[in-house]
Design a protein around this motif. Structure first.
Motif, PDB file in Angstrom:
ATOM      1  N   ASP A  84      36.660  36.552  24.660  1.00 16.45           N
ATOM      2  CA  ASP A  84      37.017  35.665  24.505  1.00 16.45           C
ATOM      3  C   ASP A  84      38.682  35.434  24.983  1.00 16.45           C
ATOM      4  OD1 ASP A  84      35.628  34.504  22.306  1.00 16.45           O
ATOM      5  OD2 ASP A  84      36.613  36.403  21.365  1.00 16.45           O
ATOM      6  N   GLU A  85      39.074  36.287  25.707  1.00 17.62           N
ATOM      7  CA  GLU A  85      40.397  36.488  26.706  1.00 17.62           C
ATOM      8  C   GLU A  85      39.595  37.969  28.014  1.00 17.62           C
ATOM      9  OE1 GLU A  85      43.546  34.542  25.090  1.00 17.62           O
ATOM     10  OE2 GLU A  85      43.371  36.732  24.704  1.00 17.62           O
ATOM     11  N   ILE A  86      40.303  37.309  28.788  1.00 21.66           N
ATOM     12  CA  ILE A  86      39.811  38.582  29.891  1.00 21.66           C
ATOM     13  C   ILE A  86      41.417  38.811  30.592  1.00 21.66           C
ATOM     14  CG2 ILE A  86      38.455  37.333  31.795  1.00 21.66           C
ATOM     15  CD1 ILE A  86      37.385  40.188  31.457  1.00 21.66           C
ATOM     16  N   THR A  87      41.951  39.899  31.027  1.00 24.55           N
ATOM     17  CA  THR A  87      43.119  40.125  31.257  1.00 24.55           C
ATOM     18  C   THR A  87      42.881  40.249  33.323  1.00 24.55           C
ATOM     19  OG1 THR A  87      43.492  42.667  31.080  1.00 24.55           O
ATOM     20  CG2 THR A  87      44.594  40.550  29.924  1.00 24.55           C
ATOM     21  N   PRO A  88      43.830  40.369  34.251  1.00 24.82           N
ATOM     22  CA  PRO A  88      43.426  40.610  35.235  1.00 24.82           C
ATOM     23  C   PRO A  88      43.111  41.543  35.923  1.00 24.82           C
ATOM     24  CG  PRO A  88      45.334  39.386  35.146  1.00 24.82           C
ATOM     25  CD  PRO A  88      44.614  39.858  34.027  1.00 24.82           C
ATOM     26  N   GLN A  89      43.509  42.615  34.282  1.00 29.84           N
ATOM     27  CA  GLN A  89      43.208  44.452  34.725  1.00 29.84           C
ATOM     28  C   GLN A  89      41.879  44.708  33.593  1.00 29.84           C
ATOM     29  OE1 GLN A  89      46.305  42.922  33.414  1.00 29.84           O
ATOM     30  NE2 GLN A  89      46.757  42.908  34.863  1.00 29.84           N
ATOM     31  N   GLY A  90      40.863  43.545  33.152  1.00 27.77           N
ATOM     32  CA  GLY A  90      39.802  44.064  32.990  1.00 27.77           C
ATOM     33  C   GLY A  90      39.907  44.475  31.317  1.00 27.77           C
ATOM     34  N   ALA A  91      41.046  44.533  30.499  1.00 27.30           N
ATOM     35  CA  ALA A  91      41.298  44.417  29.424  1.00 27.30           C
ATOM     36  C   ALA A  91      41.166  43.130  28.251  1.00 27.30           C
ATOM     37  CB  ALA A  91      42.345  45.166  28.432  1.00 27.30           C
ATOM     38  N   MET A  92      39.660  42.535  27.426  1.00 27.18           N
ATOM     39  CA  MET A  92      39.114  42.242  26.099  1.00 27.18           C
ATOM     40  C   MET A  92      39.773  41.605  24.953  1.00 27.18           C
ATOM     41  SD  MET A  92      35.656  42.007  27.982  1.00 27.18           S
ATOM     42  CE  MET A  92      35.752  43.505  28.160  1.00 27.18           C
ATOM     43  N   ILE A  93      39.821  40.630  23.997  1.00 24.53           N
ATOM     44  CA  ILE A  93      39.342  40.284  23.394  1.00 24.53           C
ATOM     45  C   ILE A  93      38.007  40.371  22.955  1.00 24.53           C
ATOM     46  CG2 ILE A  93      40.027  38.588  21.386  1.00 24.53           C
ATOM     47  CD1 ILE A  93      43.169  38.523  21.863  1.00 24.53           C
ATOM     48  N   LYS A  94      37.312  40.482  22.167  1.00 25.87           N
ATOM     49  CA  LYS A  94      36.097  39.655  21.725  1.00 25.87           C
ATOM     50  C   LYS A  94      36.090  40.052  20.348  1.00 25.87           C
ATOM     51  CE  LYS A  94      32.900  41.351  23.940  1.00 25.87           C
ATOM     52  NZ  LYS A  94      31.653  40.123  23.906  1.00 25.87           N
ATOM     53  N   GLY A  95      35.565  39.340  20.185  1.00 15.44           N
ATOM     54  CA  GLY A  95      34.573  39.339  18.250  1.00 15.44           C
ATOM     55  C   GLY A  95      34.844  37.803  17.434  1.00 15.44           C
ATOM     56  N   GLY A 217      33.385  27.635  42.057  1.00 11.49           N
ATOM     57  CA  GLY A 217      32.430  28.705  42.453  1.00 11.49           C
ATOM     58  C   GLY A 217      32.511  30.208  41.463  1.00 11.49           C
ATOM     59  N   VAL A 218      31.616  30.965  41.364  1.00 12.72           N
ATOM     60  CA  VAL A 218      31.558  32.599  40.601  1.00 12.72           C
ATOM     61  C   VAL A 218      32.661  33.370  41.344  1.00 12.72           C
ATOM     62  CG1 VAL A 218      30.155  34.286  39.588  1.00 12.72           C
ATOM     63  CG2 VAL A 218      29.260  32.180  39.045  1.00 12.72           C
ATOM     64  N   LYS A 219      33.737  33.982  40.764  1.00 13.19           N
ATOM     65  CA  LYS A 219      34.765  34.994  40.757  1.00 13.19           C
ATOM     66  C   LYS A 219      34.529  36.176  40.876  1.00 13.19           C
ATOM     67  CE  LYS A 219      38.384  31.677  42.328  1.00 13.19           C
ATOM     68  NZ  LYS A 219      39.493  31.595  42.216  1.00 13.19           N
ATOM     69  N   THR A 220      33.853  36.849  41.329  1.00 14.03           N
ATOM     70  CA  THR A 220      33.998  38.489  41.018  1.00 14.03           C
ATOM     71  C   THR A 220      34.502  39.696  40.732  1.00 14.03           C
ATOM     72  OG1 THR A 220      31.900  38.192  41.906  1.00 14.03           O
ATOM     73  CG2 THR A 220      32.563  39.985  41.178  1.00 14.03           C
ATOM     74  N   LEU A 221      35.124  39.720  39.705  1.00 17.08           N
ATOM     75  CA  LEU A 221      36.368  40.883  39.459  1.00 17.08           C
ATOM     76  C   LEU A 221      36.290  41.929  39.317  1.00 17.08           C
ATOM     77  CD1 LEU A 221      38.379  38.425  37.226  1.00 17.08           C
ATOM     78  CD2 LEU A 221      38.599  38.246  39.529  1.00 17.08           C
ATOM     79  N   GLN A 222      36.436  42.661  39.996  1.00 19.61           N
ATOM     80  CA  GLN A 222      36.003  43.963  40.033  1.00 19.61           C
ATOM     81  C   GLN A 222      37.190  45.275  39.436  1.00 19.61           C
ATOM     82  OE1 GLN A 222      32.857  45.581  41.023  1.00 19.61           O
ATOM     83  NE2 GLN A 222      32.165  44.034  42.637  1.00 19.61           N
ATOM     84  N   PHE A 223      36.944  46.101  38.059  1.00 16.82           N
ATOM     85  CA  PHE A 223      38.189  46.575  37.521  1.00 16.82           C
ATOM     86  C   PHE A 223      38.027  48.318  38.015  1.00 16.82           C
ATOM     87  CE2 PHE A 223      37.269  42.813  35.439  1.00 16.82           C
ATOM     88  CZ  PHE A 223      38.432  42.077  35.535  1.00 16.82           C
TER      89      PHE A 223
END
Ligand code: 5RP
Length: 223
Positions: A84-95, A217-223
């Motif tokens: 539902d949300e993701i930060t540039p550090q890879g932490a997320m809200i889900k559910g 396009g699709v951006k790939t973020l690696q954490f």
């Protein structure tokens, strides 16, 4: 591109992370649904799937993909799910789809969490999207008071005039108006409230990779 087109392209990109001959963990929601439909096209290459909800299990089975009980599985290389949300550090809200507990459990067995999301899900600070918290039904009022004391406004999620019940028979409190500046600490604090089954903060074990759908396009973020 529409939001659905962005979800489709990240779902297609996620297929590259599926390991041939192995089990794949599969999330829940509209982006995960696009992924399931893409997975069906290469189903002969995967051993089986583990589903994070009954609805995902049903969609996988409808494509003829074997769904295993997590208790039969000791490891899987990858878990693929939306957020539902993701930060540039890879932490997320889900559910948002009420499947947070099973999502966290299946993800905990996977070596890698690949988040698939349209670009609107990337935020600097979590909390604009109401934070889902799965609770034992008898505790929803007391847990709501404790969540309110943390600075939010907890509302019981309803469906057809009744409290929504999760696949586990529990209820969901959606916490509005929280600015989650320290997701790791907040995850631990909410998980420690008696009556809470799972908080939809995925910070202690966040995403390892995020495939983000953008106009460029699709951006790939690696954490
Ligand atoms: C379900 C989830 C979903 O991953 C999240 O709600 C995102 O959903 P969508 O892909 O439909 O935007 O956590 O519990």
């Amino acid at each position: 591109m529409t939001q659905d087109e962005l979800k489709l392209v990240v779902a297609q990109a996620a297929i590259a992370y599926v390991v041939e001959g192995e089990i794949v963990g599969v999330g829940t929601g509209s982006t995960a649904n696009f992924f399931i439909d893409e997975l069906a096209k290469i189903k002969h290459k995967v051993k089986a799937a583990v589903a994070s909800s009954e609805v995902t299990a049903a969609r996988l089975r409808s494509h003829g993909i074997t769904v295993l009980d997590l208790n039969e599985v000791t490891s899987m290389p990858v878990y693929i799910d939306g957020a539902d949300e993701i930060t540039p550090q890879g932490a997320m809200i889900k559910g948002g789809g009420a499947a947070l507990t099973r999502e966290k459990i299946v993800a905990s067995v996977a070596e890698k969490f690949v988040c698939i999301a349209d670009g609107s899900k990337l935020v600097d600070v979590l909390g604009k999207f109401p934070l889902p918290v799965e609770v034992i039904p008898m505790s929803h009022a007391v847990v709501a008071r404790k969540l309110n004391a943390l600075g939010g406004e907890a509302r019981l999620r309803m469906k057809d005039g009744e409290p929504l019940l999760t696949d586990n028979g529990n209820m969901i409190l959606d916490v509005h108006g929280m600015q989650i500046l320290d997701p790791l600490t907040m995850e631990a604090e909410i998980n420690n409230i008696v009556g809470v089954v799972t908080v939809g903060l995925f910070a202690r074990q966040g995403a390892n990779v995020c495939l983000l759908g953008t106009a460029e396009g699709v951006k790939t973020l690696q954490f």
